[in-house]
Structure formats: C-alpha cells, structure tokens
Enzyme design. Structure first.
Site, PDB file in Angstrom:
ATOM      1  CB  SER A 119      -0.870   0.028   1.252  1.00 20.80           C
ATOM      2  OG  SER A 119      -1.683  -1.102   1.293  1.00 20.80           O
ATOM      3  CG  HIS A 140      -2.300  -0.815  -4.072  1.00 17.01           C
ATOM      4  ND1 HIS A 140      -2.865   0.413  -3.807  1.00 17.01           N
ATOM      5  CD2 HIS A 140      -2.343  -1.495  -2.905  1.00 17.01           C
ATOM      6  CE1 HIS A 140      -3.219   0.465  -2.531  1.00 17.01           C
ATOM      7  NE2 HIS A 140      -2.912  -0.683  -1.971  1.00 17.01           N
ATOM      8  CD  GLU A 152      -3.609   3.421  -6.120  1.00 15.50           C
ATOM      9  OE1 GLU A 152      -3.724   4.660  -6.168  1.00 15.50           O
ATOM     10  OE2 GLU A 152      -3.147   2.821  -5.130  1.00 15.50           O
ATOM     11  CG  ASN A 190      -3.914   3.485   0.778  1.00 16.08           C
ATOM     12  OD1 ASN A 190      -5.013   3.490   1.329  1.00 16.08           O
ATOM     13  ND2 ASN A 190      -3.365   2.399   0.284  1.00 16.08           N
TER      14      ASN A 190
HETATM   15  P1  NAD Z   1      -2.936  -9.495   6.620  1.00 13.59           P
HETATM   16  O1  NAD Z   1      -2.316  -9.213   7.917  1.00 13.59           O
HETATM   17  O2  NAD Z   1      -4.390  -9.829   6.534  1.00 13.59           O
HETATM   18  O3  NAD Z   1      -2.156 -10.702   5.885  1.00 13.59           O
HETATM   19  C1  NAD Z   1      -0.773 -10.769   5.757  1.00 13.59           C
HETATM   20  C2  NAD Z   1      -0.397 -12.240   5.590  1.00 13.59           C
HETATM   21  O4  NAD Z   1       1.004 -12.322   5.284  1.00 13.59           O
HETATM   22  C3  NAD Z   1      -0.612 -13.069   6.853  1.00 13.59           C
HETATM   23  O5  NAD Z   1      -1.427 -14.189   6.536  1.00 13.59           O
HETATM   24  C4  NAD Z   1       0.791 -13.490   7.256  1.00 13.59           C
HETATM   25  O6  NAD Z   1       0.856 -14.797   7.835  1.00 13.59           O
HETATM   26  C5  NAD Z   1       1.487 -13.459   5.914  1.00 13.59           C
HETATM   27  N1  NAD Z   1       2.941 -13.377   5.989  1.00 13.59           N
HETATM   28  C6  NAD Z   1       3.716 -12.663   6.844  1.00 13.59           C
HETATM   29  N2  NAD Z   1       5.025 -12.874   6.581  1.00 13.59           N
HETATM   30  C7  NAD Z   1       5.069 -13.738   5.533  1.00 13.59           C
HETATM   31  C8  NAD Z   1       6.129 -14.331   4.813  1.00 13.59           C
HETATM   32  N3  NAD Z   1       7.408 -14.088   5.115  1.00 13.59           N
HETATM   33  N4  NAD Z   1       5.810 -15.172   3.798  1.00 13.59           N
HETATM   34  C9  NAD Z   1       4.528 -15.437   3.497  1.00 13.59           C
HETATM   35  N5  NAD Z   1       3.476 -14.893   4.141  1.00 13.59           N
HETATM   36  C10 NAD Z   1       3.748 -14.052   5.149  1.00 13.59           C
HETATM   37  O7  NAD Z   1      -2.589  -8.233   5.700  1.00 13.59           O
HETATM   38  P2  NAD Z   1      -3.377  -7.702   4.397  1.00 13.59           P
HETATM   39  O8  NAD Z   1      -4.368  -6.697   4.818  1.00 13.59           O
HETATM   40  O9  NAD Z   1      -3.810  -8.870   3.573  1.00 13.59           O
HETATM   41  O10 NAD Z   1      -2.203  -6.907   3.659  1.00 13.59           O
HETATM   42  C11 NAD Z   1      -1.263  -7.564   2.845  1.00 13.59           C
HETATM   43  C12 NAD Z   1      -0.616  -6.553   1.918  1.00 13.59           C
HETATM   44  O11 NAD Z   1      -1.623  -5.939   1.099  1.00 13.59           O
HETATM   45  C13 NAD Z   1       0.131  -5.409   2.610  1.00 13.59           C
HETATM   46  O12 NAD Z   1       1.254  -5.069   1.839  1.00 13.59           O
HETATM   47  C14 NAD Z   1      -0.885  -4.286   2.592  1.00 13.59           C
HETATM   48  O13 NAD Z   1      -0.292  -3.016   2.629  1.00 13.59           O
HETATM   49  C15 NAD Z   1      -1.550  -4.525   1.257  1.00 13.59           C
HETATM   50  N6  NAD Z   1      -2.905  -3.977   1.107  1.00 13.59           N
HETATM   51  C16 NAD Z   1      -3.779  -4.026   2.165  1.00 13.59           C
HETATM   52  C17 NAD Z   1      -5.057  -3.504   1.998  1.00 13.59           C
HETATM   53  C18 NAD Z   1      -6.066  -3.568   3.105  1.00 13.59           C
HETATM   54  O14 NAD Z   1      -7.093  -2.873   3.029  1.00 13.59           O
HETATM   55  N7  NAD Z   1      -5.859  -4.366   4.136  1.00 13.59           N
HETATM   56  C19 NAD Z   1      -5.437  -2.928   0.778  1.00 13.59           C
HETATM   57  C20 NAD Z   1      -4.513  -2.922  -0.282  1.00 13.59           C
HETATM   58  C21 NAD Z   1      -3.242  -3.437  -0.092  1.00 13.59           C
END
Ligand code: NAD
Length: 291
Positions: A119, A140, A152, A190
């Site tokens: 993000s 994204h 994005e 964002n």
């Molecule tokens: P989340 O916490 O729901 O999930 C993250 C996952 O990554 C977890 O299941 C964790 O076990 C796993 N993980 C951690 N370290 C790891 C590794 N070394 N190898 C493999 N898996 C690993 O987080 P999320 O909300 O799904 O966010 C994930 C990404 O997407 C981030 O970069 C975030 O910025 C981005 N994002 C989030 C949103 C949102 O609204 N939550 C929107 C767009 C983008």
C-alpha cells in the site's frame, strides 16, 4: 510470455482475495503463507465467498468447483517457482517483503514477473533489491478484492514496458479497471484516504466527537458508504499506521504525523475486524464502540 500461473505470497485479507479473483479468471494459483492456519482460513473464506456468489446467481456451481480446484496452497516459498507472475501480499513491513523477494530468487524462472501489493512501500526500493528490477512493478488491489473495481499500477524506475503491458493484460482479464500512479508514498488512493482516516482518529482522540458520531458524520454528511473509523477497522489499524508512517517519513511532512491514539490501538493489538476488535468490538452483534 503468456501468464497462466500466478503465485500469491501471503494469504491474509488481500492475498486470499487476490487468489480468489485470479482463480475465477482461470489462472492457476499457488497461494503461499508462513501460517498453515492462515492458509486454511483463506481457503475456507474463498469457498464461503464463492458459495455466496452461487446463491446470488452470480456464479455457477461447476465454475466455483473448478475455480477452487485451481488454487493450491503451500507453506514453501520455493513452490512458487513455476509461477509466471508473483503477487506479493504479505504483511506491510519492508523487511518482510525484502526477505520474501530475496528467498524467491533461486526458485524463479528468468521470465517471471514480480509484483507487490504494497500500500505504501516504494516499488523502486523493493525492485532494486531483486535481480530483475525491470520485471518488477506495483499491482495494488483494493479491499475487498473480489468487490472493488480498481487496481493501481505503479512502475518502478526500472520497470520495462513489456512488464507493464503484461500486468495490464492480467488486470483486464480480471475484469477490473486500472489507473496508473507514480511511485511516490502511498500512491493515489491511500495518499488521499489515509490522512482522512488519521484525521478522524485525531478528532476522536481530541474528544471532538464519539466513534459513532464521527462515522455517522461522514456517512450522512459526506455520503461515504462507511465511516472512517469503521473503514480503518476494516483495512486493519496496523496497515493504516504503516501507511501513515511511510507518508510521514517518505514526504518528510508533519501533516502526516500518525495520531497517537492509532499507535495506542496498534500497541494493544486492537487492530480491527481481523482480530475482532478495533474502534469497534466485533465480538457481539451489533459491534460496540471501544471508546
Ligand atoms: P494481513 O495481515 O491480513 O495478511 C498478511 C499475511 O502475510 C498473513 O497471513 C501473514 O501470515 C502473511 N505473511 C507474513 N510474513 C510472511 C512471509 N514471510 N511469507 C509469506 N506470508 C507471510 O494483511 P493484508 O491486509 O492482507 O495486507 C497484505 C498486503 O496488502 C500489505 O502489503 C498491505 O499493505 C496490502 N494492502 C492491504 C489492503 C487492506 O485494506 N488491508 C489494501 C490494499 C493493499
């Protein structure tokens, strides 16, 4: 090179949604997470989402069964080696992402394209630490991935046109709409959204309004479908804080200072819906404000 197999790293909210839409668009998906329980929950969540689509007549039962059959899960990063495209959607921490791309290195085919769903972290910075910055870009998705139309696309400084156009075709096949953002902190959505959420938390922190009144204000007064605190819980307060920190440090401007109350909630582990508690407590229905 045609993209047919997509490796998704991280099976949290975003990774599981990405796996779902990719499988429904006929891609073979390998979904990887360090947590076996996380993978199990992701597959159960995907199945439940697809069941809902079937019951609403938006998806045929055989198509659902086929799509689920296209998703393979693993805790071994090396199994992503056969992917034509990798979408990294692990925890929003720079060190975690660098490590993933570093560990992927010996397993990848030369033509594999790497993308990150980050993000806020610089695409150029992530790309520079791989051996293929020209085959790296930001992809994204918005949350929830199956519902939100926008993606994005972010080029790093070295991203090649071939990489960009291959990833554009993937977005097209998903039936989503792409916009292009330059590689500056938090991109477009964002950069605009997070300071608004952070300000809502300051408004709560300073006692200007209650949780419910702040959310009502923006829903009824600005026609937002969700209030900012409700939305923060939905995104994850840890993710919100990381994005504010990247804006604060990346643009070196005090107007992006993360609200201390946001920091406090993250310290408490009350990071929103995914743990059952944030600005609202979701363990009862309807959710109750926590302040
Ligand atoms: P989340 O916490 O729901 O999930 C993250 C996952 O990554 C977890 O299941 C964790 O076990 C796993 N993980 C951690 N370290 C790891 C590794 N070394 N190898 C493999 N898996 C690993 O987080 P999320 O909300 O799904 O966010 C994930 C990404 O997407 C981030 O970069 C975030 O910025 C981005 N994002 C989030 C949103 C949102 O609204 N939550 C929107 C767009 C983008």
């Amino acid at each position: 090179m045609p993209i047919e197999t997509v490796g998704v790293v991280g099976a949290g909210q975003m990774g599981s949604g990405i796996a779902q839409v990719m499988a429904l668009a006929d891609y073979e998906v390998i979904l990887m997470d360090v947590s076996p329980a996380g993978l199990e929950a992701a597959v159960a969540g995907i199945a439940a989402n697809m069941d809902r689509q079937v019951s609403r007549g938006k998806l045929a039962e055989p198509a659902k069964v086929q799509a689920i059959g296209r998703i393979r899960t693993t805790v071994q990063l090396g199994e992503l080696g056969t992917s034509d495209l990798i979408v990294e959607a692990a925890t929003e921490k720079e060190a975690v992402k660098h490590q993933i791309f570093h560990d992927l290195r010996p397993h990848l085919k030369p033509e594999t394209i790497l993308t990150s769903n980050t993000s806020s972290i610089s695409i150029t910075l992530l790309a520079a630490r791989t051996e293929r910055p020209e085959q790296f870009m930001g992809l994204h998705f918005m949350n929830p991935v199956p519902i939100m139309q926008l993606v994005e696309l972010i080029r790093g400084i070295a991203t090649s046109e071939a990489t960009f156009s291959a990833v554009c075709s993937v977005v097209e096949r998903l039936g989503k709409t792409a916009i292009v953002a330059a590689d500056f902190p938090a991109f477009i959505v964002n950069r605009v959204l997070m300071p608004m959420i952070n300000e809502a938390i300051f408004v709560l922190h300073e006692g200007v309004g209650s949780v419910v009144d702040i959310d009502q204000s923006m829903k009824l007064g600005a026609n937002h479908p969700m209030g900012p605190l409700e939305l923060a819980d939905f995104i994850g307060l840890d993710t919100c804080l990381s994005i504010m920190q990247v804006l604060y440090e990346g643009l070196a401007d005090s107007k992006y200072r993360p609200c201390p109350l946001l920091v406090k909630y993250v310290e408490a582990g009350w990071v929103g819906r995914k743990v059952g508690r944030g600005f609202y407590d979701y363990r009862s229905e309807p959710p109750v404000p926590t302040r």
